[in-house]
Design an enzyme around this catalytic site. Structure first.
Site, PDB file in Angstrom:
ATOM      1  N   CYS A   2       0.817  -1.207   0.000  1.00  0.00           N
ATOM      2  CA  CYS A   2       0.000   0.000   0.000  1.00  0.00           C
ATOM      3  C   CYS A   2       0.857   1.266   0.000  1.00  0.00           C
ATOM      4  O   CYS A   2       2.057   1.211   0.262  1.00  0.00           O
ATOM      5  CB  CYS A   2      -0.846  -0.019   1.248  1.00  0.00           C
ATOM      6  SG  CYS A   2      -1.651  -1.580   1.518  1.00  0.00           S
ATOM      7  N   ARG A  27       1.753   1.442  -5.917  1.00  0.00           N
ATOM      8  CA  ARG A  27       1.972   0.551  -4.777  1.00  0.00           C
ATOM      9  C   ARG A  27       0.741  -0.307  -4.464  1.00  0.00           C
ATOM     10  O   ARG A  27       0.805  -1.227  -3.645  1.00  0.00           O
ATOM     11  CB  ARG A  27       2.337   1.352  -3.530  1.00  0.00           C
ATOM     12  CG  ARG A  27       3.551   2.224  -3.708  1.00  0.00           C
ATOM     13  CD  ARG A  27       3.821   3.003  -2.458  1.00  0.00           C
ATOM     14  NE  ARG A  27       4.254   2.142  -1.381  1.00  0.00           N
ATOM     15  CZ  ARG A  27       5.508   1.785  -1.161  1.00  0.00           C
ATOM     16  NH1 ARG A  27       6.463   2.220  -1.946  1.00  0.00           N
ATOM     17  NH2 ARG A  27       5.816   1.006  -0.157  1.00  0.00           N
ATOM     18  N   TRP A  75      -3.269  -2.304  -1.487  1.00  0.00           N
ATOM     19  CA  TRP A  75      -3.080  -3.589  -2.160  1.00  0.00           C
ATOM     20  C   TRP A  75      -3.430  -4.629  -1.095  1.00  0.00           C
ATOM     21  O   TRP A  75      -2.678  -4.842  -0.146  1.00  0.00           O
ATOM     22  CB  TRP A  75      -1.640  -3.755  -2.626  1.00  0.00           C
ATOM     23  CG  TRP A  75      -1.423  -4.954  -3.495  1.00  0.00           C
ATOM     24  CD1 TRP A  75      -1.585  -5.026  -4.840  1.00  0.00           C
ATOM     25  CD2 TRP A  75      -0.977  -6.249  -3.086  1.00  0.00           C
ATOM     26  NE1 TRP A  75      -1.282  -6.298  -5.289  1.00  0.00           N
ATOM     27  CE2 TRP A  75      -0.912  -7.065  -4.229  1.00  0.00           C
ATOM     28  CE3 TRP A  75      -0.655  -6.813  -1.850  1.00  0.00           C
ATOM     29  CZ2 TRP A  75      -0.517  -8.398  -4.195  1.00  0.00           C
ATOM     30  CZ3 TRP A  75      -0.252  -8.151  -1.808  1.00  0.00           C
ATOM     31  CH2 TRP A  75      -0.192  -8.922  -2.972  1.00  0.00           C
ATOM     32  N   ASN A  99       0.639   0.710   6.043  1.00  0.00           N
ATOM     33  CA  ASN A  99       1.267  -0.072   4.971  1.00  0.00           C
ATOM     34  C   ASN A  99       2.126  -1.135   5.633  1.00  0.00           C
ATOM     35  O   ASN A  99       2.956  -0.802   6.486  1.00  0.00           O
ATOM     36  CB  ASN A  99       2.140   0.853   4.107  1.00  0.00           C
ATOM     37  CG  ASN A  99       3.045   0.068   3.166  1.00  0.00           C
ATOM     38  OD1 ASN A  99       2.682  -0.997   2.689  1.00  0.00           O
ATOM     39  ND2 ASN A  99       4.228   0.592   2.903  1.00  0.00           N
ATOM     40  N   GLY A 100       1.916  -2.391   5.269  1.00  0.00           N
ATOM     41  CA  GLY A 100       2.715  -3.468   5.863  1.00  0.00           C
ATOM     42  C   GLY A 100       1.817  -4.593   6.342  1.00  0.00           C
ATOM     43  O   GLY A 100       0.653  -4.681   5.938  1.00  0.00           O
ATOM     44  N   GLU A 480      12.540 -12.658 -18.987  1.00  0.00           N
ATOM     45  CA  GLU A 480      12.029 -11.319 -18.721  1.00  0.00           C
ATOM     46  C   GLU A 480      10.955 -10.923 -19.744  1.00  0.00           C
ATOM     47  O   GLU A 480       9.930 -10.349 -19.392  1.00  0.00           O
ATOM     48  CB  GLU A 480      13.196 -10.325 -18.709  1.00  0.00           C
ATOM     49  CG  GLU A 480      12.818  -8.865 -18.556  1.00  0.00           C
ATOM     50  CD  GLU A 480      11.974  -8.552 -17.336  1.00  0.00           C
ATOM     51  OE1 GLU A 480      11.840  -9.402 -16.438  1.00  0.00           O
ATOM     52  OE2 GLU A 480      11.396  -7.449 -17.300  1.00  0.00           O
ATOM     53  N   LYS A 484       7.181  -9.935 -18.646  1.00  0.00           N
ATOM     54  CA  LYS A 484       6.617  -8.628 -19.013  1.00  0.00           C
ATOM     55  C   LYS A 484       5.274  -8.820 -19.692  1.00  0.00           C
ATOM     56  O   LYS A 484       4.302  -8.171 -19.367  1.00  0.00           O
ATOM     57  CB  LYS A 484       7.611  -7.933 -19.956  1.00  0.00           C
ATOM     58  CG  LYS A 484       7.633  -6.463 -19.959  1.00  0.00           C
ATOM     59  CD  LYS A 484       8.265  -5.799 -18.755  1.00  0.00           C
ATOM     60  CE  LYS A 484       8.411  -6.579 -17.530  1.00  0.00           C
ATOM     61  NZ  LYS A 484       8.866  -6.190 -16.327  1.00  0.00           N
ATOM     62  N   GLU A 487       2.560 -10.200 -17.243  1.00  0.00           N
ATOM     63  CA  GLU A 487       2.182  -9.212 -16.230  1.00  0.00           C
ATOM     64  C   GLU A 487       1.119  -8.255 -16.737  1.00  0.00           C
ATOM     65  O   GLU A 487       0.178  -7.927 -16.022  1.00  0.00           O
ATOM     66  CB  GLU A 487       3.400  -8.333 -15.867  1.00  0.00           C
ATOM     67  CG  GLU A 487       4.304  -8.878 -14.807  1.00  0.00           C
ATOM     68  CD  GLU A 487       5.480  -7.933 -14.545  1.00  0.00           C
ATOM     69  OE1 GLU A 487       5.748  -7.684 -13.371  1.00  0.00           O
ATOM     70  OE2 GLU A 487       6.119  -7.441 -15.493  1.00  0.00           O
ATOM     71  N   HIS A 503      11.527 -31.309 -24.156  1.00  0.00           N
ATOM     72  CA  HIS A 503      11.459 -32.279 -23.055  1.00  0.00           C
ATOM     73  C   HIS A 503      10.163 -32.127 -22.268  1.00  0.00           C
ATOM     74  O   HIS A 503      10.175 -32.089 -21.037  1.00  0.00           O
ATOM     75  CB  HIS A 503      12.683 -32.125 -22.153  1.00  0.00           C
ATOM     76  CG  HIS A 503      13.964 -32.390 -22.874  1.00  0.00           C
ATOM     77  ND1 HIS A 503      14.311 -33.649 -23.308  1.00  0.00           N
ATOM     78  CD2 HIS A 503      14.952 -31.557 -23.292  1.00  0.00           C
ATOM     79  CE1 HIS A 503      15.485 -33.580 -23.946  1.00  0.00           C
ATOM     80  NE2 HIS A 503      15.885 -32.324 -23.952  1.00  0.00           N
ATOM     81  N   LYS A 603       3.812  -2.698  -7.237  1.00  0.00           N
ATOM     82  CA  LYS A 603       5.191  -2.499  -7.641  1.00  0.00           C
ATOM     83  C   LYS A 603       6.171  -2.826  -6.524  1.00  0.00           C
ATOM     84  O   LYS A 603       7.221  -3.416  -6.747  1.00  0.00           O
ATOM     85  CB  LYS A 603       5.389  -1.049  -8.072  1.00  0.00           C
ATOM     86  CG  LYS A 603       6.762  -0.836  -8.661  1.00  0.00           C
ATOM     87  CD  LYS A 603       6.801   0.317  -9.596  1.00  0.00           C
ATOM     88  CE  LYS A 603       8.098   0.372 -10.327  1.00  0.00           C
ATOM     89  NZ  LYS A 603       8.245  -0.703 -11.315  1.00  0.00           N
TER      90      LYS A 603
HETATM   91  C1  G6P Z   1       7.135  -6.770  -7.773  1.00  0.00           C
HETATM   92  C2  G6P Z   1       6.974  -6.024  -9.075  1.00  0.00           C
HETATM   93  C3  G6P Z   1       8.008  -6.513 -10.090  1.00  0.00           C
HETATM   94  C4  G6P Z   1       9.403  -6.406  -9.503  1.00  0.00           C
HETATM   95  C5  G6P Z   1       9.525  -7.167  -8.182  1.00  0.00           C
HETATM   96  C6  G6P Z   1      10.851  -6.889  -7.484  1.00  0.00           C
HETATM   97  O1  G6P Z   1       6.698  -8.070  -7.914  1.00  0.00           O
HETATM   98  O2  G6P Z   1       5.665  -6.184  -9.582  1.00  0.00           O
HETATM   99  O3  G6P Z   1       7.927  -5.727 -11.245  1.00  0.00           O
HETATM  100  O4  G6P Z   1      10.335  -6.896 -10.412  1.00  0.00           O
HETATM  101  O5  G6P Z   1       8.493  -6.742  -7.301  1.00  0.00           O
HETATM  102  O6  G6P Z   1      10.898  -5.542  -7.102  1.00  0.00           O
HETATM  103  P1  G6P Z   1      12.210  -4.760  -6.770  1.00  0.00           P
HETATM  104  O7  G6P Z   1      11.750  -3.396  -6.343  1.00  0.00           O
HETATM  105  O8  G6P Z   1      12.875  -5.496  -5.647  1.00  0.00           O
HETATM  106  O9  G6P Z   1      13.055  -4.721  -7.978  1.00  0.00           O
END
Ligand code: G6P
Length: 608
Positions: A2, A27, A75, A99-100, A480, A484, A487, A503, A603
């Site tokens: 959050c 967030r 969140w 938050n937490g 990656e 992407k 997501e 396999h 995020k």
């Molecule tokens: C979340 C985000 C990802 C990110 C990951 C690690 O899951 O949605 O996009 O890569 O956290 O975050 P950081 O801030 O540690 O790179």
């Protein structure tokens, strides 16, 4: 997860809070709310849904009028997103945003129920409001906060209003970020600096268990015993434009386009006299020579950057590298000792599991190096050494520019390690450095071909599943590219080492399934092409991301995207990734999804 904000000053508080929440929406965005003192009474407005729903509600219900208040964007962790579970939460004389995660909330709830408290939400946060009320006596908010801090287990950043003090905002944190903005007769709290950057660049960092009391004429800081402490005011290097869309329809697209600039800036901050130099942070050649093994510990996209690092470091410097997902590393009883280097990669510098990995590595005696984008973050501050990537604020949930600067830094580490350990000479080091300095141009060349990516995206809009395959660096990058895409498009996607697909997973290939094949690595090209043909023979539609000169047999490839020859093979991920990001971005937009705020994600993940 959050985001929290708070304000006291002369401005319209509700506007400042909503403005701040907008910057923190990355967030979490399943509900939002604010509480403002209006004529000495706390008025709370909150609702399920994105901030846009909150704005509507404020318009219909009327905006609280006042100069002191707190706000929250959520969140969900405990309890579904609903109006009732939204913050702020109140009980008795206290209103809070949190938050937490409060790990011992169940036992505290039982205790408080016995004391006669009633609960209306399913959140752990409401327990904090009640507990503060329970400890609040003799009009002493500070004592209530210090008592509560001692009882709470887990992580928290709290913004707190006490009904009896309509001219104060209190805040406290432990293991969740919280920053105090210091303006001219106005003060802010926020989970991240962009929330108040528009009003002030001056800030104070709260450490664990520290408390702030903000009034219009000053902010006072206290330790966990309630004793006043002095804090230093710092100035943010980020500016307000960096945290705005600047004409782009989404932050994600803006951030993709910033990559040439931020990669250049990050490289320049490390390269001195034509070679990478980390001696300023104590990451010296002598130190590098003493390292036995390297662990890269990270989550999500940052962990994928670690996989690129593994290929680069092992190839060039011949130091064994293990890449671990932080959530596994912390509980797997890893074999790590004082001769090992643990690299923590993180955009936010706040990811709970990565932070825990860092603490574990330190306990085990290893040296720790953080590669972090947020300079003032917990991981940046706790690691033995820290390299600050210079991507600037990354707002879109899906990481783009932060990844690219992470891999740029990790490549530079690989180069210097190889030199320090005698695997390459100075001329070779200079050549590699000159090569990577071409990355901004190579990225810019990809961005010029945005329309080609859009065209590929238009062919993916209606697919249900797809695959990415590649070998070596291309495999590392496939992971990656696939992340992407899933997501932000919600299309099921899997990345496979090209040789591994057969396999098992090849059984999923059906007529017309797109397979995005990364084929930029000369040394394994014939093998990759064979793997591509294997899936083509089973009906796949092949989208090849490759070099201009690569030749394929007739009718093998359905679409191709060519990478210019500006970088040597080992460095192509720096450019190729931008094509994958654009393909994911446009597929998301064409599917009608907001790529900046994909469902279920946040995020900054400050929970385990
Ligand atoms: C979340 C985000 C990802 C990110 C990951 C690690 O899951 O949605 O996009 O890569 O956290 O975050 P950081 O801030 O540690 O790179």
């Amino acid at each position: 997860m959050c985001g929290i904000v708070g304000y006291i000053g002369k401005r319209d508080c509700a506007d400042v809070l909503m403005d701040g929440l907008e910057k923190l929406e990355y967030r979490g965005y399943d509900s939002a709310g604010i509480a403002v003192f209006e004529n000495n009474l706390i008025k709370t407005v909150k609702t399920r849904g994105k901030l846009a729903c909150m704005k509507e509600k404020l318009e219909t219900e009327g905006k609280p009028q006042g100069f002191c208040g707190i706000g929250h964007t959520r969140w969900a962790t405990h309890g579904e997103p609903s109006d009732i579970n939204s913050h702020p939460h109140s009980n008795g004389r206290v209103t809070i945003v949190h938050n937490g995660i409060i790990e011992n909330y169940a036992e505290l709830k039982t205790f408080l129920k016995e004391k006669g408290y009633a609960f209306i939400s399913q959140t752990d946060s409401e327990v904090v409001a009640c507990l503060l009320d329970y400890y609040y006596s003799e009009r002493n908010p500070l004592r209530a906060i210090t008592e509560v801090v001692k009882e709470l287990r887990g992580s928290f950043a709290l913004g707190i209003l006490f009904k009896d003090f309509p001219d104060r905002v209190y805040a406290v944190r432990k293991a969740s970020p919280l920053i105090v903005g210091v303006g001219d007769s106005e003060y802010f709290i926020a989970s991240d600096i962009p929330a108040f950057l528009k009003y002030t660049k001056n800030y104070v960092l709260l450490e664990d268990d520290e408390i702030v009391c903000m009034e219009e004429n000053g902010a006072s800081f206290f330790d966990v015993h309630g004793l006043e402490i002095k804090k230093t005011v710092q100035t943010a290097e980020w500016d307000v434009e960096q945290a705005q869309k600047q004409g782009f329809p989404h932050f994600m697209l803006k951030e993709i386009h910033e990559q040439p600039k931020v990669v250049e800036k990050t490289l320049k901050s490390i390269v001195k006299n034509g070679v990478p130099d980390f001696s300023e942070i104590g990451f010296t050649d002598e130190f590098m020579r003493g390292i036995n093994r390297i662990f890269v510990v990270a989550c999500g996209t940052a962990m994928h950057a670690g996989i690129i690092a593994r290929y680069a470091i092992e190839n060039l410097a011949r130091v064994p590298v293990t890449v671990e997902t932080a959530s596994e590393f912390r509980y797997m009883n890893p074999i790590v000792d004082k001769n090992d280097l643990v690299i923590l990669v993180s955009q936010s510098g706040e990811t709970a599991d990565t932070k825990a990995g860092l603490e574990l590595a330190k306990e085990m005696g290893a040296k720790t190096l953080a590669v972090v984008n947020v300079k003032y973050s917990a991981i940046a501050r706790a690691a033995d050494m820290c390299i600050n990537t210079l991507a600037g604020p990354e707002i879109a949930v899906a990481s783009t520019k932060a990844y690219t600067v992470q891999i740029a830094v990790l490549y530079l580490i690989a180069f210097r390690l190889a030199f320090a350990r005698g695997k390459i000479n100075e001329d070779e080091l200079k050549k590699l450095t000159a090569d990577i300095e071409k990355a901004p141009d190579a990225i810019a060349a990809i961005l010029k071909k945005e329309d080609e990516c859009k065209f590929i995206a238009s062919k993916l809009v209606n697919v249900e599943k797809l695959f990415f395959i590649g070998r070596g660096f291309d495999y590392a990058l496939s992971l990656e590219g696939s992340l992407k895409l899933k997501e932000i498009t919600y299309i099921h996607s899997e990345a496979y080492a090209a040789g591994e697909l057969k396999h098992g997973t090849i059984s999923l290939i059906e007529d017309g399934n797109p397979v995005i094949t990364l084929a930029t690595q000369e040394d394994v090209l014939p093998k990759t092409i064979s793997n591509m043909e294997e899936v083509k023979a089973r009906g796949a539609t092949i989208i090849a991301i490759t070099r201009k000169e690569t030749q394929f047999a007739e009718n093998t490839v359905d679409m191709r995207f060519d990478i210019d020859n500006l970088l040597p093979d080992a460095l192509t991920p720096l450019a190729t990734v931008c094509a994958l990001q654009l393909i994911a971005y446009y597929t998301s937009v064409l599917r009608g999804i907001d790529p900046d705020k994909p469902r279920n994600l946040a995020k900054s993940v400050t929970t385990e």
